[in-house]
Design an enzyme around this catalytic site. Structure first.
Site, PDB file in Angstrom:
ATOM      1  N   HIS A  68      29.160  -6.251 -48.709  1.00  0.00           N
ATOM      2  CA  HIS A  68      29.093  -4.648 -49.217  1.00  0.00           C
ATOM      3  C   HIS A  68      27.902  -4.215 -49.892  1.00  0.00           C
ATOM      4  CE1 HIS A  68      30.860  -1.766 -52.199  1.00  0.00           C
ATOM      5  NE2 HIS A  68      31.172  -1.147 -50.837  1.00  0.00           N
TER       6      HIS A  68
ATOM      7  N   ASP B 240      32.100   1.050 -47.657  1.00  0.00           N
ATOM      8  CA  ASP B 240      33.298   0.757 -48.285  1.00  0.00           C
ATOM      9  C   ASP B 240      34.591   0.472 -47.370  1.00  0.00           C
ATOM     10  OD1 ASP B 240      32.026   1.342 -50.513  1.00  0.00           O
ATOM     11  OD2 ASP B 240      32.953   3.270 -51.062  1.00  0.00           O
TER      12      ASP B 240
END
Length: 121
Positions: free
Chosen positions: A47, A89
């Protein structure tokens, strides 16, 4: 933005979203260094790398459109930067859900001093 990311995490894990991951391992939360400690921490590493590739907006503050459809997270079709943040996300939230079995409470509030030998994105 971080609130939206937290909603995605909650939907995919059934946990309290960001609160379950904000200070986990070497990569979950602000910053990151060292080798990911487990698959959950690797979700955060990936991420962070994804956010690092986003151009044109601030990933932590940008508000994007998304929805939940039949248990899936669907990102809206807006400008590139916002769609990219949403995808970062979305992928991380799915990763957390798929790796809940690796979540280890001993890595919550993990000492950053123990995080060495950084991986490259």
């Amino acid at each position: 933005n971080l609130y939206q990311f937290g909603e995605m995490i909650s939907k995919k894990t059934g946990t309290f979203g960001l609160f379950s991951y904000v200070y986990y391992g070497c990569y979950c939360g602000l910053g990151g260094k060292g080798k990911p400690l487990d698959a959950t921490d690797r979700c955060c590493f990936v991420h962070d790398c994804c956010y690092g590739r986003v151009n044109g907006c601030n990933p932590k503050l940008s508000i994007y459109s998304y929805s939940f459809q039949n248990g899936d997270i669907v990102c809206g079709d807006e400008e590139d930067c916002l769609r990219d943040v949403c995808e970062c996300d979305r992928v991380a939230a799915i990763c957390f859900g798929e790796n809940m079995n690796t979540y280890n409470k001993k890595y919550v509030l993990y000492s950053f001093k123990e995080c060495n030998e950084s991986d490259q994105c």
